[in-house]
Design a protein around this motif. Structure first.
Motif, mmCIF file in Angstrom:
data_model
loop_
_atom_site.group_PDB
_atom_site.id
_atom_site.type_symbol
_atom_site.label_atom_id
_atom_site.label_comp_id
_atom_site.label_asym_id
_atom_site.label_seq_id
_atom_site.Cartn_x
_atom_site.Cartn_y
_atom_site.Cartn_z
ATOM 1 N N ARG A 82 -8.869 31.930 42.242
ATOM 2 C CA ARG A 82 -7.882 32.816 41.615
ATOM 3 C C ARG A 82 -6.617 32.904 42.460
ATOM 4 O O ARG A 82 -5.502 32.972 41.955
ATOM 5 N N VAL A 123 -4.700 42.592 45.128
ATOM 6 C CA VAL A 123 -5.002 42.746 43.697
ATOM 7 C C VAL A 123 -6.286 41.989 43.355
ATOM 8 O O VAL A 123 -7.165 42.518 42.654
ATOM 9 N N GLN A 124 -6.405 40.776 43.876
ATOM 10 C CA GLN A 124 -7.600 39.953 43.597
ATOM 11 C C GLN A 124 -8.858 40.626 44.122
ATOM 12 O O GLN A 124 -9.882 40.690 43.427
ATOM 13 N N HIS A 143 -9.377 43.694 44.760
ATOM 14 C CA HIS A 143 -9.688 44.948 44.082
ATOM 15 C C HIS A 143 -10.216 44.702 42.672
ATOM 16 O O HIS A 143 -11.290 45.189 42.305
ATOM 17 N N TYR A 144 -9.470 43.944 41.885
ATOM 18 C CA TYR A 144 -9.846 43.754 40.478
ATOM 19 C C TYR A 144 -10.914 42.676 40.304
ATOM 20 O O TYR A 144 -11.783 42.795 39.445
ATOM 21 N N GLY A 145 -10.826 41.621 41.097
ATOM 22 C CA GLY A 145 -11.757 40.500 40.926
ATOM 23 C C GLY A 145 -13.090 40.725 41.602
ATOM 24 O O GLY A 145 -14.133 40.357 41.061
ATOM 25 N N ASP A 146 -13.060 41.283 42.815
ATOM 26 C CA ASP A 146 -14.300 41.433 43.571
ATOM 27 C C ASP A 146 -14.758 42.886 43.663
ATOM 28 O O ASP A 146 -15.811 43.158 44.252
ATOM 29 N N GLY A 147 -13.968 43.788 43.128
ATOM 30 C CA GLY A 147 -14.379 45.185 43.042
ATOM 31 C C GLY A 147 -14.374 45.936 44.364
ATOM 32 O O GLY A 147 -15.083 46.936 44.512
ATOM 33 N N ARG A 203 -7.805 54.051 39.026
ATOM 34 C CA ARG A 203 -8.820 53.169 39.599
ATOM 35 C C ARG A 203 -9.861 53.941 40.421
ATOM 36 O O ARG A 203 -10.708 53.345 41.055
ATOM 37 N N GLU A 258 -9.136 42.650 35.250
ATOM 38 C CA GLU A 258 -10.563 42.591 35.592
ATOM 39 C C GLU A 258 -11.273 41.511 34.786
ATOM 40 O O GLU A 258 -12.037 40.712 35.343
ATOM 41 N N TRP A 273 -9.987 38.935 33.352
ATOM 42 C CA TRP A 273 -9.516 37.593 33.722
ATOM 43 C C TRP A 273 -10.081 37.175 35.081
ATOM 44 O O TRP A 273 -10.594 36.075 35.226
ATOM 45 N N THR A 274 -9.996 38.031 36.078
ATOM 46 C CA THR A 274 -10.424 37.647 37.426
ATOM 47 C C THR A 274 -11.937 37.457 37.509
ATOM 48 O O THR A 274 -12.402 36.523 38.146
ATOM 49 N N ARG A 275 -12.669 38.303 36.815
ATOM 50 C CA ARG A 275 -14.134 38.205 36.936
ATOM 51 C C ARG A 275 -14.705 37.017 36.170
ATOM 52 O O ARG A 275 -15.816 36.586 36.442
ATOM 53 N N TYR A 317 -13.820 34.137 36.501
ATOM 54 C CA TYR A 317 -13.871 33.019 37.436
ATOM 55 C C TYR A 317 -15.201 32.946 38.184
ATOM 56 O O TYR A 317 -15.604 31.885 38.620
ATOM 57 N N ASN A 318 -15.825 34.090 38.375
ATOM 58 C CA ASN A 318 -17.013 34.119 39.231
ATOM 59 C C ASN A 318 -18.203 33.373 38.651
ATOM 60 O O ASN A 318 -19.158 33.101 39.353
#
Lengths: 206, 264
Positions: free
Chosen positions: A38, A151-152, A154-158, B14, B50, B52-54, B56-57
């Motif tokens: 990402r 941002v990644q 926080h939003y992608g990996d929580g 958040r 969220e 979009w980014t998730r 990818y996992n």
């Protein structure tokens, strides 16, 4: 989690336990590679950077403290590799003037049909969903790399702001500012692109 | 109460840094239309990011990382070999592509050359004026022999080819020049046919025509009156009225006394 001190695991890793290292990789390879993917926008590069990250972990784990926050440390290594790559790429792109060409192609190629179906985006057809995804990718690229990291994470990996602060080695207030700045930038660019897309669609229908 | 900053609103949305939230802030957001709208917008953006980014996992190719790392750690020679093999394959593919492109270019060039050669090639016309097909079945009656014909492998050539019709001004004598007459003499034309002699004048004047009759010897003579050098034509040519017409060569660079004109 990321802030936790995983003493047993760290001890085994520091002792050169191959099985522990294998377990660690199995646990973190997908989140770390996804995070790098990402961040840099190119899957092959992300795979290379993830490989470098784990090799670095293997080499340097012996030099760390037994009270190491392992996951945070690994994410920090991955972040450093990602940011270094982006900086190098940015310097190169200043010369080549072709910013975004390969990433754009990658963004199209990297999105599988299955992934797109799973996404609850507000787009009906596959083409629209692909277009939306590309818009998100393009908007995300406009965020400054240091803000994008926050941002990644926080939003992608929580991760929470405090956890991100531990990974990136900054205060949680600084993380809050970076996340807010990144989201605002994303919002502006994404809204602009989406408006342009709607305008084009309207013109096409007229 | 003052509107909270975007940073704070985002942290609120958040659920981050809860120590910053006060009771007043929460009440303000609940009551302020602008702030609640802003919170809703931030939630929407957050959801988009969220999702979009998730997504990818779940990429299955990420699981190859551990294999790559282990290979690099425990079998670096194998890893290097694989890397070299990949490089070799890339080089081979590039080389094959290059050779393919060169072949295509070469073939295109050869084809073009061949087509051009065929297009420009003309079969030489036989000098024979008459071609006779020799029959395969010889008739029983006695054949008549044409003494003027020469038989050459299935073709017959006439012995005395006809002369090409010509016109000339060389027949003009000095006496005729003194009398201001330019003579144009034609020969080897078909006797009895009508001829048109064209005189093209200098200075863009129109072409002037004379009509003549060819005598029994296949010749004719036309007279052109020349008062000044301007009257000397720049070109003369003759054409019969028959079909196909008999044509003589065009006379250019005509001299008459001290006058000489040439066609430019």
């Amino acid at each position: 989690m990321v802030m936790d001190v995983q003493e047993d695991e760290v001890a085994r890793l520091r002792a050169g336990d191959a099985q522990a290292f294998r377990v660690l990789m199995e646990r973190l390879q997908c989140p770390i590679t996804g995070y790098l993917h990402r961040l840099v926008g190119e899957r092959e590069v992300a795979l290379d950077l993830a490989q470098d990250t784990f090799l670095q972990v293997y080499k340097e784990i012996g030099k760390t403290s037994p009270l190491l926050a392992l996951d945070a440390w690994i994410y920090r290594i991955a972040t450093n590799f990602g940011l270094r790559y982006l900086n190098r790429k940015r310097r190169y792109l200043f010369v080549s003037f072709s910013f975004g060409a390969s990433s754009h192609e990658e963004s199209i190629a990297g999105i599988s049909h299955e992934n797109m179906i799973e996404r609850p985006m507000l787009a009906s057809s596959f083409e629209e969903r692909t277009e939306t995804s590309i818009l998100i990718q393009e908007a995300f690229k406009s965020i400054a790399p240091k803000d994008a990291v926050c941002v990644q994470l926080h939003y992608g990996d929580g991760f929470t702001y405090e956890q991100i602060g531990t990974i990136v080695n900054i205060s949680s207030e600084a993380v809050r500012k970076r996340v807010s700045r990144g989201v605002e930038k994303f919002r502006r660019v994404y809204a602009q692109d989406a408006t342009g897309r709607e305008g084009r669609r309207h013109e096409a229908s007229v | 109460m003052k509107h909270p900053s975007d940073e704070l609103l985002l942290a609120y949305v958040r659920k981050q840094q809860q120590h910053l939230w006060s009771q007043g802030l929460q009440e303000h957001i609940a009551l302020c239309l602008m702030c609640s709208a802003r919170c809703a917008e931030l939630r929407t953006i957050g959801d988009t990011l969220e999702v979009w980014t998730r997504s990818y996992n779940s990429n299955p190719t990420y699981s190859t990382v551990s294999q790559r790392v282990l290979r690099e750690l425990y079998a670096p020679s194998l890893s290097r070999q694989l890397s070299r093999d990949t490089m070799h394959i890339k080089w081979r593919v590039s080389l094959v592509a290059l050779v393919g492109i060169l072949c295509v270019v070469l073939l295109t060039g050869l084809t073009t050359h061949f087509i051009t050669s065929v297009a420009s090639f003309k079969l030489p016309l036989p000098k024979a004026t008459r071609v006779v097909q020799v029959p395969t079945n010889i008739p029983q009656q006695r054949p008549t022999v044409d003494p003027t014909a020469i038989v050459v492998v299935g073709t017959t050539t006439t012995g005395t080819p006809k002369k090409k019709p010509t016109i000339t001004t060389a027949c003009t004598t000095q006496l005729q020049v003194n009398e201001r007459h330019l003579f144009i003499c034609g020969s080897s034309f078909t006797p009895g046919v009508s001829m048109t002699i064209y005189y093209k004048m200098a200075g863009g004047k129109s072409i002037l025509k004379h009509t003549m009759q060819v005598d029994e010897n296949g010749t004719f003579t036309d007279i052109w009156q020349v008062n000044t050098c301007r009257d000397v034509p720049i070109a003369i040519y003759a054409e019969s009225t028959t079909k196909p017409p008999e044509l003589a060569q065009i006379i250019k660079s005509i001299s008459f006394g001290n006058c000489h004109v040439s066609r430019k």
